[in-house]
Design a protein around this motif. Structure first.
Motif, PDB file in Angstrom:
ATOM      1  N   VAL A  22       0.910  -1.226   0.165  1.00 11.55           N
ATOM      2  CA  VAL A  22       0.192  -0.190  -0.058  1.00 11.55           C
ATOM      3  C   VAL A  22       0.703   0.941  -0.365  1.00 11.55           C
ATOM      4  N   ALA A  23       2.223   1.123   1.004  1.00 18.35           N
ATOM      5  CA  ALA A  23       2.799   2.463   0.642  1.00 18.35           C
ATOM      6  C   ALA A  23       3.638   3.273  -0.920  1.00 18.35           C
ATOM      7  N   VAL A  24       3.674   1.407  -1.311  1.00 21.30           N
ATOM      8  CA  VAL A  24       4.545   1.656  -2.102  1.00 21.30           C
ATOM      9  C   VAL A  24       3.677   2.538  -3.688  1.00 21.30           C
TER      10      VAL A  24
ATOM     11  N   PHE B 176      20.994   6.619   4.824  1.00 21.51           N
ATOM     12  CA  PHE B 176      20.188   6.888   4.171  1.00 21.51           C
ATOM     13  C   PHE B 176      18.706   7.527   4.948  1.00 21.51           C
ATOM     14  N   SER B 177      18.295   5.785   4.867  1.00 24.97           N
ATOM     15  CA  SER B 177      16.736   5.558   5.669  1.00 24.97           C
ATOM     16  C   SER B 177      16.482   5.859   6.647  1.00 24.97           C
ATOM     17  N   LEU B 178      17.252   5.712   7.732  1.00 29.21           N
ATOM     18  CA  LEU B 178      17.532   6.500   9.083  1.00 29.21           C
ATOM     19  C   LEU B 178      16.972   7.856   9.422  1.00 29.21           C
ATOM     20  N   MET B 179      18.151   8.520   8.415  1.00 25.28           N
ATOM     21  CA  MET B 179      18.179  10.059   8.691  1.00 25.28           C
ATOM     22  C   MET B 179      16.522  10.652   8.037  1.00 25.28           C
ATOM     23  N   GLY B 180      15.903   9.697   7.114  1.00 24.30           N
ATOM     24  CA  GLY B 180      14.919  10.213   6.502  1.00 24.30           C
ATOM     25  C   GLY B 180      14.858  10.946   5.207  1.00 24.30           C
ATOM     26  N   ALA B 181      15.875  10.759   5.104  1.00 21.42           N
ATOM     27  CA  ALA B 181      16.384  11.318   3.078  1.00 21.42           C
ATOM     28  C   ALA B 181      15.501  10.178   1.686  1.00 21.42           C
ATOM     29  N   ARG B 182      15.255   8.265   2.822  1.00 21.88           N
ATOM     30  CA  ARG B 182      14.042   8.127   1.628  1.00 21.88           C
ATOM     31  C   ARG B 182      13.467   7.534   2.937  1.00 21.88           C
ATOM     32  N   ASP B 183      12.659   7.225   1.949  1.00 14.57           N
ATOM     33  CA  ASP B 183      11.436   5.992   2.886  1.00 14.57           C
ATOM     34  C   ASP B 183      11.862   4.841   2.898  1.00 14.57           C
ATOM     35  N   LEU B 184      10.789   4.099   4.229  1.00 14.35           N
ATOM     36  CA  LEU B 184      11.496   2.811   4.120  1.00 14.35           C
ATOM     37  C   LEU B 184      10.783   2.174   4.798  1.00 14.35           C
ATOM     38  N   SER B 185      10.141   1.218   4.040  1.00 13.38           N
ATOM     39  CA  SER B 185       9.205  -0.476   4.458  1.00 13.38           C
ATOM     40  C   SER B 185       9.811  -1.212   5.365  1.00 13.38           C
ATOM     41  N   ILE B 186       9.616  -2.566   5.863  1.00 13.66           N
ATOM     42  CA  ILE B 186      10.182  -3.359   6.799  1.00 13.66           C
ATOM     43  C   ILE B 186       9.595  -4.231   6.194  1.00 13.66           C
TER      44      ILE B 186
ATOM     45  N   ARG C 291      11.996   4.228  -2.411  1.00  4.85           N
ATOM     46  CA  ARG C 291      11.325   3.323  -1.637  1.00  4.85           C
ATOM     47  C   ARG C 291      12.073   2.357  -1.461  1.00  4.85           C
ATOM     48  N   LEU C 292      12.709   2.233  -0.069  1.00  3.47           N
ATOM     49  CA  LEU C 292      13.483   0.846   0.878  1.00  3.47           C
ATOM     50  C   LEU C 292      12.728   0.291   1.091  1.00  3.47           C
ATOM     51  N   VAL C 293      12.177  -0.733   0.223  1.00  2.00           N
ATOM     52  CA  VAL C 293      11.485  -2.144   0.883  1.00  2.00           C
ATOM     53  C   VAL C 293      12.521  -3.392   2.013  1.00  2.00           C
ATOM     54  N   CYS C 294      12.798  -3.207   3.195  1.00  2.00           N
ATOM     55  CA  CYS C 294      13.527  -4.223   3.585  1.00  2.00           C
ATOM     56  C   CYS C 294      13.306  -5.015   4.235  1.00  2.00           C
TER      57      CYS C 294
ATOM     58  N   THR D 106      11.579   5.276  -7.668  1.00  2.00           N
ATOM     59  CA  THR D 106      12.383   4.040  -8.368  1.00  2.00           C
ATOM     60  C   THR D 106      11.977   3.568  -5.825  1.00  2.00           C
ATOM     61  N   LEU D 107      12.404   2.435  -6.987  1.00  2.00           N
ATOM     62  CA  LEU D 107      11.739   0.939  -5.602  1.00  2.00           C
ATOM     63  C   LEU D 107      13.551   0.423  -5.448  1.00  2.00           C
TER      64      LEU D 107
END
Length: 567
Positions: free
Chosen positions: A5-7, A160-170, A19-22, A146-147
């Motif tokens: 849904v986030a993507v 980058f994700s931890l500092m909010g420069a890109r979105d993160l989904s886990i 967005r980074l999907v981890c 970009t995914l």
């Protein structure tokens, strides 16, 4: 579902998605990529899926094709194993817009690849690509969604994700009936190898044996054939002909071989549910994410899976190698990829966020100190380089409000001879005391501080005076930061406050500073201002307690008509 849904929400937003999907190995990242690609295609946009290996490109092609069967969607894949004529034809169709989804290896970032209308770029197993490839990608993806998919992001990506420069989904939810992989660390022991292979074959399963040296991989094959004579083995590595690799992999998936000897060519994304035992030879030569990815090739069904790390005795290895092997053995439960990435960030450091180096010296200063230094540098840049100049017609009231909300300092120190702490008899456990100090340091509102106070009373009883003074110190910190005080000395009934140390700071040109100076001039009997070299300090007499200090500082703050925090 949440990640999916986030993507989709990101894809519908007016700005490009990043967005980074981890998600851990086998948790369904490819499924999210397929859904995103389908959404892109249904909106008449092209999708590019970048993968690190030729085998994975082929497997993704088959997965995407079977998953989107029956839909008007043209899917192709490109790698060095495709014939030159086929590649030319695919690239021509791609530029004409006849291909909707293109799956490919590094060839996708080549000069000759042209898209008609690229809408989505999916980068699978991001940690396998070097900086040069990522620099080329930047040229492709300026206005493209970009995914990025990965189980163990490299330190820089994670940072980058931890500092909010890109979105993160886990993705934390494992597929149903999935079991953790049993991970054991051993020396190269023929008895263990024989036992592991024979047990797996006896339950009709298959085995991976990873040996990352092409020159002597046949010797290992001969050794396995000697200790397990009834077992059929095959070899796969990157120097073999592409068609041969595909044929061997196909035969292995069909069950024609019991043991597949391979280099790390099989590391990324392969899904062979029947293979549930893996041996990794010379495990100390692999990186953390590589080990985790290799281990993820097994345990992809409801069978119990085993991973044997073969390495020399730990005492002979380097400190980093020992930490890597211990980390991979320790984090063997489901969903541990993110923990492993955090360990990797801790061991290697995050490197230059915008440069070529992907690792740095974070361990030398500690993760939290590193983050603090980074945040201070960003604030400094915002203040100096990227500060927006207010327009001539800007409302004066708005600019005053902006000034009131601004923090001129980011780090505050207090030095005192008063007893300020959690006493040992109040909280006896050292690690718990340290945790509470850390938690207290991160509190930023009166509401949160009151809640913290209630929890302390609930757990440890009535708060003693030294601990109460410690809570009040937090309140002092808030007020001091608001009025531009970097350091306070509270000794011998005196309060000495040092203002912003940078003489060029905006603070000294603000109405706040003018208000403070006016207030001090009115109270010359109680306080006076001194300047030594470039440092400005305020001395206040007759401050016998932390409560008195709060009251005095609140009065200074109130002189600028800023509502002080409630006590």
């Amino acid at each position: 579902m949440t990640a999916s849904v986030a993507v989709k929400t990101d894809m519908e937003a007016p700005h490009p998605m990043d967005r980074l999907v981890c998600g851990d190995v086998g948790f369904g990242k490819t499924e999210i990529a397929i859904r995103a690609a389908f959404k892109s295609v249904s909106d008449s946009k092209q999708t590019a899926v970048l993968v690190p290996t030729t085998i994975l490109a082929l497997q993704h092609y088959k997965t995407f094709t079977s998953r989107l069967k029956g839909f008007p969607c043209n899917i192709e894949y490109i790698s060095r194993h495709r014939k030159a004529a086929d590649q030319k034809k695919i690239l021509s169709q791609l530029s004409e817009g006849k291909i909707d989804i293109i799956i490919g290896t590094h060839k996708l970032v080549g000069q000759d690849v042209k898209f008609k209308d690229l809408g989505l770029l999916v980068i699978d197993e991001e940690q396998r690509f070097g900086v040069s490839v990522k620099e080329k990608l930047k040229k492709i993806k300026a206005n493209v969604d970009t995914l990025t998919l990965t189980a163990t992001p490299i330190p820089r990506t994670l940072q980058f994700s931890l500092m909010g420069a890109r979105d993160l989904s886990i993705i934390n939810t494992p597929p149903p009936n999935r079991m953790p992989i049993v991970t054991e660390l051993h020396g190269f022991n023929e008895e263990i190898i024989k036992e592991g292979i024979e047990y797996e074959v006896s339950r009709n399963g298959q085995v991976f044996f990873i040996h990352n040296r092409v020159e002597n991989i046949k010797l290992i094959q001969a050794q396995i054939s000697r200790i397990c004579p009834n077992v059929k083995t095959a070899i796969v590595h990157g120097q073999m002909d592409g068609t041969h690799v595909e044929n061997v992999m196909y035969d292995f998936i069909q069950g024609d071989y019991d043991v597949l000897l391979a280099t790390t060519i099989i590391e990324s994304g392969l899904d062979i549910p029947n293979a549930n035992t893996i041996f990794i030879n010379d495990a100390h030569h692999f990186g953390l994410s590589e080990l985790h990815q290799l281990r993820g090739r097994v345990g992809r069904s409801n069978k119990k899976a085993f991973c044997y790390l073969l390495a020399p005795p730990l005492s002979t290895l380097t400190h980093e190698a020992r930490r890597r092997l211990k980390a991979i053995e320790e984090f063997s439960e489901l969903g541990s990829g993110f923990n492993i990435a955090m360990q990797d960030l801790d061991i290697r450091g995050s490197g230059n966020l915008l440069g070529g180096e992907q690792s740095g010296f974070i361990a030398d200063v500690g993760f939290e100190t590193y983050q603090r230094i980074l945040n201070e540098a960003l604030i400094e840049l915002r203040e100096s380089e990227f500060r927006e100049s207010p327009s001539a017609e800007a409302n004066v009231t708005v600019s005053i409000k902006q000034e009131q909300g601004r923090k001129y300092i980011s780090d505050f120190q207090i030095d005192t001879d008063l007893e300020i702490m959690f006493p040992d008899e109040y909280i006896s456990n050292i690690s718990e005391r340290i945790r509470l100090y850390k938690e207290l340091n991160e509190i930023e509102s009166e509401e949160a501080l009151c809640s913290f106070e209630k929890k302390l009373i609930d757990r440890f009883g009535q708060i003693p005076p030294p601990a109460q003074a410690l809570l009040d110190i937090v309140r002092i910190k808030w007020i001091a930061v608001k009025i531009g005080i970097e350091k306070i000395l509270l000794k011998n009934n005196l309060l000495i406050a040092n203002f912003v140390s940078d003489p060029n700071s905006q603070f000294y040109r603000s109405s706040l500073f003018v208000s403070i100076m006016n207030y001090v001039n009115r109270k010359q009997k109680q306080m006076n201002m001194k300047q030594k070299a470039s440092k400005l300090s305020l001395t206040i007499n007759d401050v016998k307690s932390v409560k008195t200090a709060i009251r005095v500082l609140n009065e200074i703050l109130a002189s600028h008509d800023v509502s002080p925090p409630a006590l």
